[in-house]
Design an enzyme around this catalytic site. Structure first.
Site, PDB file in Angstrom:
ATOM      1  CG  HIS A   1       3.962  -4.426  -2.925  1.00 15.91           C
ATOM      2  ND1 HIS A   1       3.881  -4.033  -4.248  1.00 15.91           N
ATOM      3  CD2 HIS A   1       3.942  -3.290  -2.187  1.00 15.91           C
ATOM      4  CE1 HIS A   1       3.807  -2.718  -4.307  1.00 15.91           C
ATOM      5  NE2 HIS A   1       3.830  -2.237  -3.069  1.00 15.91           N
ATOM      6  CB  CYS A   2       9.595  -4.079  -1.359  1.00 14.45           C
ATOM      7  SG  CYS A   2      10.719  -3.152  -0.282  1.00 14.45           S
ATOM      8  CB  VAL A   3       5.984  -0.505   1.709  1.00  8.86           C
ATOM      9  CG1 VAL A   3       4.727  -1.341   1.719  1.00  8.86           C
ATOM     10  CG2 VAL A   3       6.850  -0.829   2.926  1.00  8.86           C
TER      11      VAL A   3
ATOM     12  CG  ASN B   1       5.555   2.836  -4.464  1.00  6.58           C
ATOM     13  OD1 ASN B   1       4.641   2.192  -3.961  1.00  6.58           O
ATOM     14  ND2 ASN B   1       5.359   3.884  -5.237  1.00  6.58           N
TER      15      ASN B   1
END
Length: 302
Positions: free
Chosen positions: A140-142, A145
């Site tokens: 999951h890439c912040v 998002n």
């Protein structure tokens, strides 16, 4: 004494809640930060570096290259952040199970996600941030998002490459401008008086200090984009390695930690369990799979 014990514990709880909310819930904070950093860097580049380079008669194409790369990067960013990463649903779970084989080590047949209540296809994982299972889950890439999965892994790789190239182009043009300024001023052949009053030839540290005093914002920006290029370059190299070997970040991390995993029921207890990547099909086929993932038709709803 009681207060001295309670205050640190309360501060620790507040910090843990803040970090959990920041990294374990969907938030646009990092997206805003990402855009703000790009705006600040390109604002400085446009109003100072570009103008000075134009006055020094730099060729137009190198000056416009960062903008062209930025346009491509923003396009990849939008596609990556808005795309469905490959959500596993009750309507497509049965089909996705047939896409990849279970290796019997990292992925085992018959497991059901307790949250989504669907059978977990091989190479999938439940994302507690997005609250859904993602096919060929990477991470999951912040910054975008969104999860990175089977459907947007190729766009994410292009996003990383274009972001690294953008930072590299900014660094190259800015460094060329500062070097040109030094050459025109002929300061490289000069001398200066040290603390003892003795004449010394100009050194690199003196040149950097001179540039920082003359163009503080430009030098600061150059240091930032150089650091960013190095960090992104390392991450890009790792992502390319994963793509060429047909691995995901999730699988790579699990394989590194596998030494402490329990044995499978069918595995003899006295025989060590060895992980082997069964998904690699060769460099070119692996790379093709990133940009053209195996597709399946979703089961029609009744």
């Amino acid at each position: 004494q009681v207060l001295s014990v309670l205050i640190p514990s309360q501060l620790q709880r507040v910090t843990q809640r803040a970090l959990h909310r920041l990294f374990h819930t969907r938030s646009c904070l990092f997206v805003v930060l990402h855009i703000a950093l790009q705006a600040a860097v390109f604002g400085e580049y446009t109003w100072e570096v570009f103008v000075y380079c134009w006055e020094l008669q730099f060729h137009l194409l190198p000056l416009l290259l960062p903008y062209l790369l930025l346009a491509g990067n923003l396009g990849c960013f939008l596609l990556c952040s808005r795309a469905n990463p490959g959500t596993v649903t009750k309507s497509n779970a049965a089909s996705l199970v047939k896409v990849y084989a279970y290796d019997g080590v990292l992925f085992q047949r018959g497991l059901v996600c307790p949250t989504c209540t669907v059978e977990k296809p091989a190479r999938s994982k439940h994302c507690r941030v997005c609250r859904t299972c993602v096919h060929r889950f990477d991470h999951h890439c912040v910054w975008v998002n969104n999860c990175i999965g089977a459907s947007n892994a190729g766009v994410f790789l292009l996003y990383l490459l274009s972001l690294t190239a953008t930072a590299g182009a900014l660094a190259a043009v800015t460094a060329a401008f500062l070097i040109q300024v030094l050459l025109l001023s002929n300061i490289t052949h000069g001398t200066y008086l040290d603390a003892q009053g003795q004449e010394q030839p100009v050194e690199i540290s003196f040149l950097v200090q001179h540039l920082f005093l003359t163009f503080p914002r430009i030098v600061f920006m150059l240091g930032f984009v150089i650091l960013l290029t190095l960090v992104l370059g390392g991450y890009c190299s790792f992502s390319l390695y994963l793509a060429l070997t047909n691995q995901t970040t999730n699988e790579w991390c699990k394989a590194r930690r596998f030494g402490g995993s329990p044995h499978l029921p069918s595995q003899p207890q006295d025989r060590p369990l060895v992980y082997k990547n069964i998904y690699s099909k060769g460099i070119w086929r692996n790379l093709k799979e990133i940009f053209s993932p195996p597709t399946v038709l979703e089961r029609k709803k009744k």
